[in-house]
Design a protein around this motif. Sequence first.
Motif, PDB file in Angstrom:
ATOM      1  N   PHE A  72       0.891  -1.191  -0.062  1.00  0.00           N
ATOM      2  CA  PHE A  72       0.089   0.051   0.183  1.00  0.00           C
ATOM      3  C   PHE A  72       0.737   1.447  -0.155  1.00  0.00           C
ATOM      4  O   PHE A  72       0.630   2.440  -0.901  1.00  0.00           O
ATOM      5  CB  PHE A  72      -0.894   0.011   1.308  1.00  0.00           C
ATOM      6  N   PRO A  73       1.759   1.319   0.962  1.00  0.00           N
ATOM      7  CA  PRO A  73       2.805   2.697   0.893  1.00  0.00           C
ATOM      8  C   PRO A  73       3.421   3.008  -0.458  1.00  0.00           C
ATOM      9  O   PRO A  73       3.357   4.292  -0.839  1.00  0.00           O
ATOM     10  CB  PRO A  73       3.603   2.578   2.032  1.00  0.00           C
ATOM     11  N   ASP A  74       4.027   1.865  -1.122  1.00  0.00           N
ATOM     12  CA  ASP A  74       4.576   2.189  -2.287  1.00  0.00           C
ATOM     13  C   ASP A  74       3.844   2.726  -3.422  1.00  0.00           C
ATOM     14  O   ASP A  74       4.122   3.384  -4.239  1.00  0.00           O
ATOM     15  CB  ASP A  74       5.096   0.745  -2.757  1.00  0.00           C
ATOM     16  N   ASN A  75       2.476   1.927  -3.426  1.00  0.00           N
ATOM     17  CA  ASN A  75       1.691   2.523  -4.692  1.00  0.00           C
ATOM     18  C   ASN A  75       1.122   3.918  -4.350  1.00  0.00           C
ATOM     19  O   ASN A  75       1.036   4.912  -5.293  1.00  0.00           O
ATOM     20  CB  ASN A  75       0.492   1.539  -4.638  1.00  0.00           C
ATOM     21  N   LEU A  76       0.861   4.243  -3.317  1.00  0.00           N
ATOM     22  CA  LEU A  76       0.378   5.421  -2.607  1.00  0.00           C
ATOM     23  C   LEU A  76       1.396   6.618  -3.182  1.00  0.00           C
ATOM     24  O   LEU A  76       1.051   7.652  -3.454  1.00  0.00           O
ATOM     25  CB  LEU A  76       0.018   5.707  -1.271  1.00  0.00           C
ATOM     26  N   ILE A 106      10.865   4.863   2.245  1.00  0.00           N
ATOM     27  CA  ILE A 106      11.489   4.635   0.898  1.00  0.00           C
ATOM     28  C   ILE A 106      12.989   4.191   1.257  1.00  0.00           C
ATOM     29  O   ILE A 106      13.589   2.951   0.757  1.00  0.00           O
ATOM     30  CB  ILE A 106      12.134   6.002   0.159  1.00  0.00           C
ATOM     31  N   LEU A 107      13.532   4.550   2.453  1.00  0.00           N
ATOM     32  CA  LEU A 107      15.036   4.180   2.745  1.00  0.00           C
ATOM     33  C   LEU A 107      14.907   2.566   3.416  1.00  0.00           C
ATOM     34  O   LEU A 107      15.831   1.719   3.041  1.00  0.00           O
ATOM     35  CB  LEU A 107      15.425   4.920   4.014  1.00  0.00           C
ATOM     36  N   SER A 108      13.810   2.342   4.009  1.00  0.00           N
ATOM     37  CA  SER A 108      13.586   0.823   4.398  1.00  0.00           C
ATOM     38  C   SER A 108      13.441  -0.063   3.365  1.00  0.00           C
ATOM     39  O   SER A 108      13.814  -1.146   3.325  1.00  0.00           O
ATOM     40  CB  SER A 108      12.430   0.658   5.668  1.00  0.00           C
ATOM     41  N   GLN A 109      12.482   0.488   2.420  1.00  0.00           N
ATOM     42  CA  GLN A 109      12.332  -0.529   0.971  1.00  0.00           C
ATOM     43  C   GLN A 109      13.642  -0.932   0.269  1.00  0.00           C
ATOM     44  O   GLN A 109      13.875  -1.773  -0.010  1.00  0.00           O
ATOM     45  CB  GLN A 109      11.440   0.266   0.133  1.00  0.00           C
ATOM     46  N   VAL A 110      14.744   0.397   0.205  1.00  0.00           N
ATOM     47  CA  VAL A 110      15.865   0.073  -0.404  1.00  0.00           C
ATOM     48  C   VAL A 110      16.734  -0.894   0.114  1.00  0.00           C
ATOM     49  O   VAL A 110      17.229  -1.883  -0.286  1.00  0.00           O
ATOM     50  CB  VAL A 110      16.758   1.485  -0.632  1.00  0.00           C
ATOM     51  N   VAL A 111      16.849  -0.796   1.644  1.00  0.00           N
ATOM     52  CA  VAL A 111      17.420  -1.758   2.463  1.00  0.00           C
ATOM     53  C   VAL A 111      16.761  -3.230   2.264  1.00  0.00           C
ATOM     54  O   VAL A 111      17.684  -4.247   2.065  1.00  0.00           O
ATOM     55  CB  VAL A 111      17.398  -1.529   3.795  1.00  0.00           C
ATOM     56  N   SER A 112      15.428  -3.275   2.408  1.00  0.00           N
ATOM     57  CA  SER A 112      14.896  -4.316   1.937  1.00  0.00           C
ATOM     58  C   SER A 112      15.113  -5.286   0.613  1.00  0.00           C
ATOM     59  O   SER A 112      15.558  -6.101   0.677  1.00  0.00           O
ATOM     60  CB  SER A 112      13.138  -4.426   2.288  1.00  0.00           C
ATOM     61  N   LEU A 113      15.073  -4.296  -0.325  1.00  0.00           N
ATOM     62  CA  LEU A 113      15.221  -4.998  -1.481  1.00  0.00           C
ATOM     63  C   LEU A 113      16.630  -5.194  -1.806  1.00  0.00           C
ATOM     64  O   LEU A 113      16.854  -6.413  -2.563  1.00  0.00           O
ATOM     65  CB  LEU A 113      15.131  -3.602  -2.815  1.00  0.00           C
ATOM     66  N   THR A 114      17.674  -4.535  -1.245  1.00  0.00           N
ATOM     67  CA  THR A 114      19.145  -5.223  -1.211  1.00  0.00           C
ATOM     68  C   THR A 114      19.205  -6.500  -0.524  1.00  0.00           C
ATOM     69  O   THR A 114      19.913  -7.487  -1.023  1.00  0.00           O
ATOM     70  CB  THR A 114      20.254  -4.063  -0.691  1.00  0.00           C
ATOM     71  N   ILE A 115      18.609  -6.726   0.566  1.00  0.00           N
ATOM     72  CA  ILE A 115      18.822  -8.097   1.156  1.00  0.00           C
ATOM     73  C   ILE A 115      18.033  -9.059   0.710  1.00  0.00           C
ATOM     74  O   ILE A 115      18.536 -10.171   0.520  1.00  0.00           O
ATOM     75  CB  ILE A 115      18.309  -7.882   2.925  1.00  0.00           C
ATOM     76  N   ILE A 131      10.618  -0.642  -5.886  1.00  0.00           N
ATOM     77  CA  ILE A 131      11.494   0.503  -5.750  1.00  0.00           C
ATOM     78  C   ILE A 131      11.617   0.996  -7.268  1.00  0.00           C
ATOM     79  O   ILE A 131      11.774   2.262  -7.474  1.00  0.00           O
ATOM     80  CB  ILE A 131      13.169  -0.093  -5.490  1.00  0.00           C
ATOM     81  N   LEU A 132      11.388   0.157  -8.187  1.00  0.00           N
ATOM     82  CA  LEU A 132      11.234   0.940  -9.744  1.00  0.00           C
ATOM     83  C   LEU A 132      10.153   1.844  -9.716  1.00  0.00           C
ATOM     84  O   LEU A 132      10.297   2.969 -10.386  1.00  0.00           O
ATOM     85  CB  LEU A 132      11.144  -0.135 -10.828  1.00  0.00           C
ATOM     86  N   ILE A 133       9.217   1.602  -8.997  1.00  0.00           N
ATOM     87  CA  ILE A 133       8.036   2.590  -9.098  1.00  0.00           C
ATOM     88  C   ILE A 133       8.428   4.001  -8.322  1.00  0.00           C
ATOM     89  O   ILE A 133       8.166   5.036  -9.083  1.00  0.00           O
ATOM     90  CB  ILE A 133       6.739   1.912  -8.148  1.00  0.00           C
ATOM     91  N   TYR A 134       9.144   3.893  -7.488  1.00  0.00           N
ATOM     92  CA  TYR A 134       9.850   5.245  -6.799  1.00  0.00           C
ATOM     93  C   TYR A 134      10.622   5.785  -7.758  1.00  0.00           C
ATOM     94  O   TYR A 134      10.232   7.026  -7.883  1.00  0.00           O
ATOM     95  CB  TYR A 134      10.571   4.704  -5.479  1.00  0.00           C
ATOM     96  N   CYS A 135      11.471   5.155  -8.198  1.00  0.00           N
ATOM     97  CA  CYS A 135      12.369   5.845  -9.356  1.00  0.00           C
ATOM     98  C   CYS A 135      11.911   6.398 -10.532  1.00  0.00           C
ATOM     99  O   CYS A 135      12.132   7.538 -10.807  1.00  0.00           O
ATOM    100  CB  CYS A 135      13.576   5.008  -9.519  1.00  0.00           C
ATOM    101  N   PRO A 192      11.928  14.092  -4.237  1.00  0.00           N
ATOM    102  CA  PRO A 192      11.870  12.672  -3.357  1.00  0.00           C
ATOM    103  C   PRO A 192      13.057  12.127  -3.015  1.00  0.00           C
ATOM    104  O   PRO A 192      14.062  11.950  -3.975  1.00  0.00           O
ATOM    105  CB  PRO A 192      11.021  11.707  -4.362  1.00  0.00           C
ATOM    106  N   THR A 193      13.285  11.770  -1.680  1.00  0.00           N
ATOM    107  CA  THR A 193      14.612  11.253  -1.103  1.00  0.00           C
ATOM    108  C   THR A 193      14.321  10.027  -0.347  1.00  0.00           C
ATOM    109  O   THR A 193      13.155   9.825  -0.009  1.00  0.00           O
ATOM    110  CB  THR A 193      15.358  12.016  -0.461  1.00  0.00           C
ATOM    111  N   ALA A 194      15.323   9.156  -0.256  1.00  0.00           N
ATOM    112  CA  ALA A 194      15.500   8.047   0.446  1.00  0.00           C
ATOM    113  C   ALA A 194      15.960   8.258   1.686  1.00  0.00           C
ATOM    114  O   ALA A 194      17.320   8.415   1.826  1.00  0.00           O
ATOM    115  CB  ALA A 194      16.023   6.816  -0.201  1.00  0.00           C
TER     116      ALA A 194
END
Length: 463
Positions: free
Chosen positions: A263-267, A333-342, A381-385, A431-433
Amino acid sequence: MAYNSDGDEIDLRNFDSQQYSIFTTPVSDKIGKDGYFVSTAISGAITSSGGFRPDVKGESDFRWALGINYFSLDLIGVWTHENASSDTLVPRKFRIPLMIGVATLGIVLPQGYALYLVSSHLPLVLDNLCTSAACTIGLVKLLYLWKYRHDLTEVMEEARNDWLRNKTSWERSVMLKQAGRARSFTIVGYCVMLMALLNYGVPPFFGYTSRMVNNITDTGSELGHYFPLQAAFPFESDITPNFQILYFLMWISMLCDVTAYTFPDNLFGALIFHASAQAEILGAQMRHAFDGFEGTRSGNEGFIQSKIKQIAINQVRLRRLMRLTNDSFKTIILSQVVSLTIATCSFGFGTIDALSNDKDDIPMMRLLIAGEATLASMFQILIYCVASEVYIHHSEMHVNNMYASKWYDVSITDSRDIILVMAVSQTSPRPTAGGFVDLSLNLFVQICRTTFSYISVLLAASK
């Protein structure tokens, strides 16, 4: 001239500073009291040249553009609008705490205990992190979404006012174009996460699993079934009816966590695409601000000032929209980047490790589900970028659009105000992470490169 939401005329030279927030950038005394731009988002929608006259198609367009996101916020209890759906089964204020509690009992604690048990086995640790990291980050997203719910309500009201105000056909087409992109991303994002939920939740019940089955956390299964995720419990969990009850609890927890993760990503994507449309419209207003102005003929001073006021108001509204959005989502967003990497490192390592084994029975289902989950994580994360890249492109063009206008036909005094508008455009919020890394496609490429480097390190360490 500008109007408030009640239709009352507002004199920008003598506005009430208690009703409106102040954007502290000094400009000429002809724009606002005490030489400040006026932010118009606090006490109602303010528009220029025509006032607050709702567009007939605006409400239906708004529901089409952001209706899915409205429903999502209402479903999890974040949306606090007075017209939101009434509380029936679960009171609104208990929905997020209930989701966090269920996900913690059903996923976070069992997976944390399992991670402790397999801590000396690198492949099993990475197999655990594939899902436990994403589940934990989903709860973090939910907490921050709840923390900034009032700011999100304000942002959604800003977006609604943008759709309701009078627009030209070109402005409406621009907003619909960006809203269509956001809507497509939202629908695809929900479909991808639904597939991931089904792939992880259904096959294990019939004896098929995409994770690594081991004799540490999957001990003595009498039923020949497995839990969807690597989990361990301090009691006998492989006997009937304990297994069925825990399996059902884990499935409900996965549903809650996928909701919190998606939900947060799409919003965020929808709000950034909306801001991109407003940035594009503002750029066009800057470029054609002084069309039809003929030299320094007397009587045109009011025309020039009204144009500059209109641009200043729209500029501050856009800046405030971006500031509220960025403050609400930068930690998410920062937590999403960390989660994506892991998650990508873990999925990538598991896939390559399975392919590199000399065994003839390569677990194809595991490879397919791991690949689908990896693509789902990267898609978010591609949605964000992508959304941020579109917004940055249009916001960076504001200075050029202002310079391309017929500023050379205005007086020196008005030119000073134009220069200040251009100066403000050069510092447009992005927009920033985490508040320190700008979101862009370049960041997405860097994340992919870093992830692949980590996979190489893990493969070398496992040998």
